[in-house]
Scaffold this motif. Structure first.
Motif, short mmCIF file in Angstrom:
data_model
loop_
_atom_site.label_atom_id
_atom_site.label_comp_id
_atom_site.label_asym_id
_atom_site.label_seq_id
_atom_site.Cartn_x
_atom_site.Cartn_y
_atom_site.Cartn_z
N GLU A 1 -30.52 60.10 166.98
CA GLU A 1 -30.23 59.45 166.02
C GLU A 1 -29.27 59.70 165.10
N HIS A 2 -30.08 60.56 164.46
CA HIS A 2 -30.43 60.90 162.82
C HIS A 2 -28.88 61.29 162.72
N PHE A 3 -28.32 62.49 163.21
CA PHE A 3 -27.71 63.41 163.69
C PHE A 3 -25.84 62.49 164.45
N THR A 4 -26.45 61.42 165.32
CA THR A 4 -25.55 60.64 165.68
C THR A 4 -25.05 59.66 163.94
N GLU A 5 -26.05 59.59 163.21
CA GLU A 5 -25.71 58.78 161.94
C GLU A 5 -24.79 59.29 160.86
N TYR A 6 -25.10 60.67 161.53
CA TYR A 6 -24.69 61.59 159.85
C TYR A 6 -23.27 62.23 160.85
N PHE A 7 -23.17 62.31 161.42
CA PHE A 7 -21.72 62.32 162.06
C PHE A 7 -20.46 61.62 161.86
N GLU A 8 -20.44 60.06 161.96
CA GLU A 8 -20.15 59.02 162.07
C GLU A 8 -19.70 58.72 160.67
N ARG A 9 -20.73 58.65 159.44
CA ARG A 9 -20.45 58.44 158.06
C ARG A 9 -19.11 59.69 157.37
N LYS A 10 -19.88 60.65 157.99
CA LYS A 10 -18.59 62.01 158.16
C LYS A 10 -17.58 61.66 158.56
N VAL A 11 -17.48 61.34 159.36
CA VAL A 11 -15.84 61.06 159.94
C VAL A 11 -16.10 60.03 159.41
N LYS A 12 -16.44 59.20 158.92
CA LYS A 12 -16.12 57.18 157.75
C LYS A 12 -15.38 57.72 156.93
N ARG A 13 -16.08 58.63 155.81
CA ARG A 13 -16.06 59.56 155.14
C ARG A 13 -14.60 61.21 154.90
N ILE B 1 -12.28 59.40 156.70
CA ILE B 1 -10.82 58.78 157.03
C ILE B 1 -10.43 58.16 156.22
N GLU B 2 -11.60 58.04 154.21
CA GLU B 2 -11.60 57.23 153.83
C GLU B 2 -11.08 57.88 152.05
N ARG B 3 -11.15 59.46 151.95
CA ARG B 3 -11.26 60.48 151.69
C ARG B 3 -9.13 60.55 151.81
N TYR B 4 -8.89 60.84 152.88
CA TYR B 4 -7.54 61.13 152.78
C TYR B 4 -6.90 60.10 153.32
N ARG B 5 -7.63 58.99 153.24
CA ARG B 5 -6.79 57.80 153.25
C ARG B 5 -6.01 57.59 154.82
N MET B 6 -7.12 58.36 155.66
CA MET B 6 -5.70 57.98 157.08
C MET B 6 -5.37 56.74 157.75
#
Ligand code: ZN
Ligand code: ZN
Length: 304
Positions: free
Chosen positions: A24-36, A38-43
């Motif tokens: 569960e916490h890995f899934t949360e970590y992974f999804e947060r990282k993808v979100k970040r 997407i935002e960092r590179y303004r995808m």
């Protein structure tokens, strides 16, 4: 070992940053990282229509899964390459993945469209080379014809790091000038924006995410990819990563900072419209229409 955030047993040990996590916490970590990422590179923006190219493999399946979970407007495209059993199985996986996810899936079959499957064309061009050309053309034209704002592919950190290393080894500075997490829309939108949401996630993390979330995928490599040197570069980078965690991400981020150095190497090629299909082309006829001997453009608009 226990999860860093709860009492459940750990399911994965991350090396960079170093921590143990439950599913569960890995899934949360992974999804947060993808979100970040997407935002960092303004995808992509929240209202954009995204076309995810799903091959049946893990990377694209995870990309579709996470984008959907993050609330993006996602549809999928599977390109059946017509490579015997391998392609039949890949299509089945793509269908199952999209069904489970509740995302519309569009399918384009190369043999139905062009008369021959990948690997069946008599040519001196290497198979992987014209396969890549064909896939890129189809997903771009499909996205363009159907008004998508962006095409998302499943490239992960290992893919990017090995691509950069391979092109450095061969001093393919032209390629090094153009690589990155986002390729903006060009040529009046005829080249649709390309994004790589898994850009900062390792292959190992992608596999773990698929496992933790019950995503089934095609594990076999394409028969034509056997012995591809990319696999050697990946192995070298993984060896270094093991000794010095963070090697891959630092290598890729360093490249992004220094990328401008390669841009002077870009040859000024004036793109023009392909005489046959009207898409951007280096010559009078684009490489796709030339390779497949097309006389009419292909219309990918979804009917109905
Ligand atoms: Zn936990
Ligand atoms: Zn063309």
């Amino acid at each position: 070992m226990k999860c860093k955030f709860c009492d459940r047993p750990a399911f994965i040990k991350l090396h960079y940053p170093r921590m143990y996590l439950c599913p569960e916490h890995f899934t949360e970590y992974f999804e947060r990282k993808v979100k970040r990422t997407i935002e960092r590179y303004r995808m992509i923006g929240p209202d954009e229509r995204i076309l995810v190219v799903v091959s049946g493999g893990k990377d694209s399946a995870v990309t579709a899964h996470v984008l959907k979970k993050l609330g993006y407007n996602v549809e999928c495209l599977h390109i059946n390459l017509g490579i015997g059993e391998y392609s039949a199985k890949s299509e089945e996986y793509a269908k199952r993945q999209c069904e489970t996810l509740g995302v519309p899936l569009h399918i384009v079959r190369v043999r139905e469209l062009l008369g021959k499957g990948i690997g069946e064309v008599r040519t001196r061009r290497p198979t992987c080379s014209y396969c890549g050309l064909t896939k890129r053309y189809i997903f771009n034209k499909f996205a363009h014809d159907n008004g998508f704002d962006a095409v998302a592919t499943g490239h992960n950190l290992d893919d990017e790091a090995s691509f950069i290393l391979a092109n450095l080894m061969n001093w393919n500075t032209q390629y090094l000038a153009k690589q990155g997490p986002v390729t903006p829309s060009q040529f009046n939108g005829k080249l649709v924006k390309k994004v790589k949401p898994l850009y900062e996630l390792t292959e190992r993390e992608v596999v773990a995410y698929a496992l933790a979330n019950g995503i089934e995928y095609e594990m076999e490599e394409c028969p034509h990819a056997a012995g591809a040197t990319t696999l050697e570069y990946k192995a070298i980078l993984n060896g270094m990563e093991e000794k010095r965690p963070g090697t891959k991400i630092n290598f890729v981020k360093g490249y992004l900072r220094k990328k401008a150095l390669f841009e002077t190497e870009l040859e000024e090629t004036e793109l023009r419209e392909c005489r046959t299909c009207g898409m951007p082309s280096n010559g009078e006829v684009c490489s796709f229409c030339r390779f497949w001997g097309l006389e009419e453009p292909i219309d990918f608009r979804i009917r109905g």
